[in-house]
Design an enzyme around this catalytic site. Structure first.
Site, mmCIF file in Angstrom:
data_model
loop_
_atom_site.group_PDB
_atom_site.id
_atom_site.type_symbol
_atom_site.label_atom_id
_atom_site.label_comp_id
_atom_site.label_asym_id
_atom_site.label_seq_id
_atom_site.Cartn_x
_atom_site.Cartn_y
_atom_site.Cartn_z
ATOM 1 N N ASP A 1 1.522 8.726 14.206
ATOM 2 C CA ASP A 1 2.197 7.468 14.057
ATOM 3 C C ASP A 1 3.711 7.569 13.925
ATOM 4 O OD1 ASP A 1 2.080 8.282 11.596
ATOM 5 O OD2 ASP A 1 1.760 6.387 10.598
ATOM 6 N N THR B 1 0.691 -1.189 -0.128
ATOM 7 C CA THR B 1 0.085 -0.217 -0.104
ATOM 8 C C THR B 1 0.964 1.214 0.003
ATOM 9 O OG1 THR B 1 -1.591 -1.422 1.507
ATOM 10 C CG2 THR B 1 -1.886 0.932 0.870
ATOM 11 N N LYS C 1 9.949 4.346 0.933
ATOM 12 C CA LYS C 1 9.163 4.560 -0.148
ATOM 13 C C LYS C 1 9.540 5.768 -1.148
ATOM 14 C CE LYS C 1 6.278 6.818 3.266
ATOM 15 N NZ LYS C 1 5.189 7.035 4.057
ATOM 16 N N ASP D 1 2.141 10.729 9.515
ATOM 17 C CA ASP D 1 1.019 10.846 8.749
ATOM 18 C C ASP D 1 -0.148 10.631 9.340
ATOM 19 O OD1 ASP D 1 1.422 8.204 8.464
ATOM 20 O OD2 ASP D 1 1.721 8.393 6.226
ATOM 21 N N ARG D 2 -0.312 9.877 10.252
ATOM 22 C CA ARG D 2 -1.839 9.442 10.756
ATOM 23 C C ARG D 2 -1.997 10.312 12.203
ATOM 24 N NH1 ARG D 2 -2.757 3.206 10.441
ATOM 25 N NH2 ARG D 2 -1.730 3.012 8.469
ATOM 26 N N THR E 1 -7.842 1.911 -0.947
ATOM 27 C CA THR E 1 -7.382 1.954 0.063
ATOM 28 C C THR E 1 -5.821 2.643 -0.369
ATOM 29 O OG1 THR E 1 -8.212 0.786 1.692
ATOM 30 C CG2 THR E 1 -5.986 1.023 2.148
ATOM 31 N N LYS F 1 -1.132 11.964 3.664
ATOM 32 C CA LYS F 1 -1.941 12.320 5.004
ATOM 33 C C LYS F 1 -1.159 13.032 5.790
ATOM 34 C CE LYS F 1 -1.656 7.521 6.132
ATOM 35 N NZ LYS F 1 -1.364 6.753 5.048
ATOM 36 N N ARG G 1 -8.791 -7.144 7.207
ATOM 37 C CA ARG G 1 -9.051 -6.127 7.871
ATOM 38 C C ARG G 1 -10.855 -6.191 7.522
ATOM 39 N NH1 ARG G 1 -4.916 -3.409 9.473
ATOM 40 N NH2 ARG G 1 -3.312 -3.065 7.934
ATOM 41 N N ASP H 1 5.724 7.764 11.215
ATOM 42 C CA ASP H 1 6.241 8.530 10.135
ATOM 43 C C ASP H 1 5.315 10.039 9.937
ATOM 44 O OD1 ASP H 1 4.172 7.271 9.142
ATOM 45 O OD2 ASP H 1 4.766 7.514 7.072
ATOM 46 N N GLU I 1 -8.750 8.415 5.351
ATOM 47 C CA GLU I 1 -9.000 7.139 5.460
ATOM 48 C C GLU I 1 -9.431 6.944 6.971
ATOM 49 O OE1 GLU I 1 -6.158 4.772 2.771
ATOM 50 O OE2 GLU I 1 -4.901 5.917 3.890
ATOM 51 N N GLU I 2 -10.300 5.882 6.842
ATOM 52 C CA GLU I 2 -10.603 5.143 8.136
ATOM 53 C C GLU I 2 -9.683 4.746 9.058
ATOM 54 O OE1 GLU I 2 -9.672 1.848 8.652
ATOM 55 O OE2 GLU I 2 -8.862 2.080 6.853
ATOM 56 N N SER I 3 -8.208 4.575 8.575
ATOM 57 C CA SER I 3 -7.115 4.025 9.261
ATOM 58 C C SER I 3 -6.307 5.395 10.019
ATOM 59 C CB SER I 3 -6.133 3.325 8.224
ATOM 60 O OG SER I 3 -6.034 4.204 7.245
ATOM 61 N N SER J 1 6.070 3.264 8.675
ATOM 62 C CA SER J 1 5.058 3.837 9.304
ATOM 63 C C SER J 1 4.639 3.427 10.577
ATOM 64 C CB SER J 1 3.867 3.874 8.249
ATOM 65 O OG SER J 1 2.706 4.395 8.500
ATOM 66 N N HIS J 2 3.398 2.755 10.740
ATOM 67 C CA HIS J 2 2.822 2.486 11.831
ATOM 68 C C HIS J 2 3.554 1.135 12.459
ATOM 69 C CE1 HIS J 2 0.513 0.825 9.037
ATOM 70 N NE2 HIS J 2 0.116 -0.049 9.624
ATOM 71 N N ARG K 1 7.953 -2.786 2.697
ATOM 72 C CA ARG K 1 8.250 -2.879 3.968
ATOM 73 C C ARG K 1 8.405 -4.380 4.391
ATOM 74 N NH1 ARG K 1 3.077 0.303 6.776
ATOM 75 N NH2 ARG K 1 3.224 2.088 5.544
HETATM 76 C C1 VG1 Z 1 -3.045 0.894 5.934
HETATM 77 C C2 VG1 Z 1 -4.236 1.378 6.006
HETATM 78 C C3 VG1 Z 1 -4.360 2.332 4.882
HETATM 79 C C4 VG1 Z 1 -3.155 3.136 4.859
HETATM 80 C C5 VG1 Z 1 -1.736 2.451 4.607
HETATM 81 C C6 VG1 Z 1 -0.554 3.328 4.866
HETATM 82 O O1 VG1 Z 1 -2.994 -0.041 4.775
HETATM 83 O O2 VG1 Z 1 -5.304 0.467 6.015
HETATM 84 O O3 VG1 Z 1 -5.629 3.207 4.975
HETATM 85 O O4 VG1 Z 1 -2.884 3.968 3.881
HETATM 86 O O5 VG1 Z 1 -1.796 1.622 5.812
HETATM 87 O O6 VG1 Z 1 -0.492 3.956 6.043
HETATM 88 P P1 VG1 Z 1 -3.360 -1.697 4.611
HETATM 89 O O7 VG1 Z 1 -3.171 -2.218 3.080
HETATM 90 O O8 VG1 Z 1 -2.546 -2.577 5.589
HETATM 91 O O9 VG1 Z 1 -4.672 -1.882 5.022
HETATM 92 V V1 VG1 Z 1 0.926 4.484 6.839
HETATM 93 O O10 VG1 Z 1 0.401 5.335 8.030
HETATM 94 O O11 VG1 Z 1 2.164 4.245 5.670
HETATM 95 O O12 VG1 Z 1 1.324 5.217 6.775
HETATM 96 CO CO CO Z 2 2.090 6.649 8.548
#
Ligand code: VG1
Ligand code: CO
Length: 542
Positions: free
Chosen positions: A276, A18, A125, A280-281, A343, A375, A495, A278, A362-364, A112-113, A22
């Site tokens: 989170d 996504t 990325k 962005d959340r 997504t 984001k 999910r 990085d 996004e819901e996340s 990220s998270h 990683r």
């Molecule tokens: C998850 C979230 C998605 C988000 C992605 C990257 O992806 O559901 O909404 O864009 O993480 O977020 P997945 O494929 O695991 O559902 V992150 O903060 O890179 O920052």
């Molecule tokens: Co992130």
């Protein structure tokens, strides 16, 4: 400067998900692994004469990886790299620097998270010149390159001192080490009414900001405590650590439990927020009330005009498909465009570039606007603060007034993590095979109105993305979505997204899990979750 060309061989299983690639940190640290992926990036986008931004979330291996990427950029003929001091940059700050300096893109080191550390996760990325994540065609080309790579280029040189701001050189390449925070903080000042927020803090408004030992710490301290005058100590876990202090830097009620406990405790401040790995959340919490990300997006869209950067109103609102339809109701009321994308933030880029959408979410726990192409956690937190300062109401009052006006989309996401990939794939394949037979069926007293596998045609460039998640829509407006995560590094993560709309005024104030109970039961029955995965209950509920 000596450029060395090193023979390598393709390493399997490197498909970016996504958001970028990683893997477990030891995999990234393995022989040629990071180098193969970085060379594949440069082979696809070209490096000669180009300028890139470089930074990461400070996790384990961030500093070493930055030195490797700098040496490879020089060897591939890059003209200039703008790198955050200490190799740090939040994802939104990197996006901003890419745009501000009109560069040719940027490399962000982050998973990220996902947790960080020698045995946890690392990631890389690539972001495009517009500041946004590389689109699928580009990541596919990079993946393809990794399957055929035979050599990479790197210069022999000592480490660059990234602890000092200023200009140095690596051979012919210019390396500008910049303050990771200042340009970003200035951008935030241009969007929000810092005077109004400062006055609110001066009147005694109390906040807790939990950076979860990840990258937003320095940003939060500078913006909230220094520029906005929030009380010292407002920001906690504000020093980025290589292992995030053992925390899982995912801002949700499960992983940011200390913040939740405080916000629901006797000494709760007015407002709580977390971000989170990085940056962005975001998660926002009021005193005694949790704001679901889908609701947060809707409230921000409905109130954005109260902040100076959005005074003229919004051009449109975009949400990812699994995100609740709460934002759609706002868009309809405002008479502006609404968009439903797959997504991942990369799908918002074209809508933002084309001026069709101003705010996305996004819901996340991801929300953002056209100020960058990612984001942006702190952006959302500051917009909430701006709204609170102007309206002078509590988070709870604002949320309840919102539901009273628009109705409430009860919403929850259930994650089943680290299940066996083959079992998860079998479950999805079985469900996909039965979609056509579902409409008309009755379950839990609800009638299935439609069922499909979400396909998206980008309204700007016409590109098509298939199989983005199974949607089951009920006649009463309830909805179930099932998809497999693209960001996990261990097995598969299922999910399950659950939604139910109540128009109100009765039934607006229920517990979400309780209100969703029939939808949850229907999801288990329809997909056979336990039968296929062996799991009866999710391990993360948001
Ligand atoms: C998850 C979230 C998605 C988000 C992605 C990257 O992806 O559901 O909404 O864009 O993480 O977020 P997945 O494929 O695991 O559902 V992150 O903060 O890179 O920052
Ligand atoms: Co992130």
């Amino acid at each position: 400067m000596t450029v060395t060309t090193i023979a390598t061989q393709p390493i399997a299983g490197q498909k970016p998900g996504t958001s970028g690639l990683r893997k477990k940190t030891p995999v990234f640290m393995g022989v040629h692994y990071l180098e193969n992926f970085v060379q594949s990036i440069f082979d696809v986008v070209g490096a000669a004469g180009k300028t890139f931004v470089l930074g990461g979330d400070g996790r384990y291996f961030n500093d070493r990886a930055a030195q490797v990427i700098l040496r490879m950029a020089a060897a591939n003929g890059a003209a200039r790299i703008i790198v955050g001091q200490g190799a740090l940059l939040s994802t939104p700050a990197a996006s901003h620097l890419i745009r501000l300096n009109k560069t040719d893109g940027g490399i962000i080191m982050s998973a990220s998270h996902n947790p960080g550390g020698p045995h946890e996760d690392f990631g890389v990325k690539f972001n495009m010149p517009n500041g946004g994540p590389a689109p699928e065609a580009v990541t596919e080309a990079m993946f393809d390159r990794t399957t055929r790579i035979s050599e990479y280029r790197i210069v022999e040189a000592q480490d660059i001192d990234l602890s000092r701001i200023g200009r140095t050189h690596l051979g012919d390449m210019v390396v500008d080490v910049v303050d990771p925070v200042s340009d970003y903080a200035t951008l935030m000042e241009s969007l929000f009414d810092f005077d109004a927020i400062r006055a609110m803090f001066a009147r005694g408004f109390r906040m807790r900001m939990d950076s979860m030992c990840a990258v937003t710490g320095p940003y939060a301290v500078e913006i909230l405590e220094r520029r906005l005058g929030a009380a010292p100590g407002t920001c906690v876990n504000a020093t980025p650590l290589p292992d995030f202090g053992g925390m899982h830097p995912d801002p949700n009620p499960t992983w940011a439990k200390a913040l939740m406990d405080e916000m629901f405790g006797p000494a709760a401040p007015d407002f709580g927020a977390a971000s989170d790995g990085d940056g962005d959340r975001n998660m926002v919490v009021g005193r005694g009330i949790y704001v679901s990300p889908s609701d947060s997006l809707a409230v921000l869209a409905a109130n954005a005009h109260l902040a100076k950067g959005y005074k003229a109103g919004l051009k449109g609102v975009a949400r990812s498909m699994p995100t609740s339809a709460a934002a759609d109701r706002v868009a309809d009321a405002l008479g502006i465009g609404k968009y439903e994308t797959p997504t991942g933030w990369k799908f918002f880029g074209n809508l933002l570039d084309a001026g069709r959408a101003t705010i996305c979410g996004e819901e996340s726990f991801g929300t953002g606007s056209d100020h960058v192409r990612e984001k942006d956690g702190l952006w959302a937190i500051l917009l909430w603060l701006n709204i609170l300062a102007v309206r002078g109401e509590s988070v709870a009052d604002i949320l309840k007034a919102h539901w009273a006006r628009f109705g409430r989309n009860y919403y929850s996401r259930h994650d089943f993590e680290a299940i066996e990939t083959a079992r998860a794939d079998a479950m999805m394949a079985d469900l996909r095979g039965r979609l056509a037979s579902l409409p008309g069926a009755q379950i839990e007293g609800m009638t299935i109105a439609a069922a499909d596998d979400f396909a998206y045609t980008d309204p700007v460039d016409g590109s098509v993305s298939l199989k983005q998640g199974v949607r089951i829509l009920f006649a009463d407006g309830s909805r179930i979505v099932l998809r497999l995560s693209g960001t996990g590094t261990e097995g598969a993560t299922l999910r399950v997204y659950l939604e139910r709309y109540v128009a109100g005024p009765d039934g607006l104030d229920r517990d979400a899990q309780e209100a969703l109970a029939p939808v949850i039961r229907a999801a288990h029955a329809l997909a056979g979750i336990t039968r296929f995965t062996g799991r009866e209950a999710p391990n993360v509920v948001t």
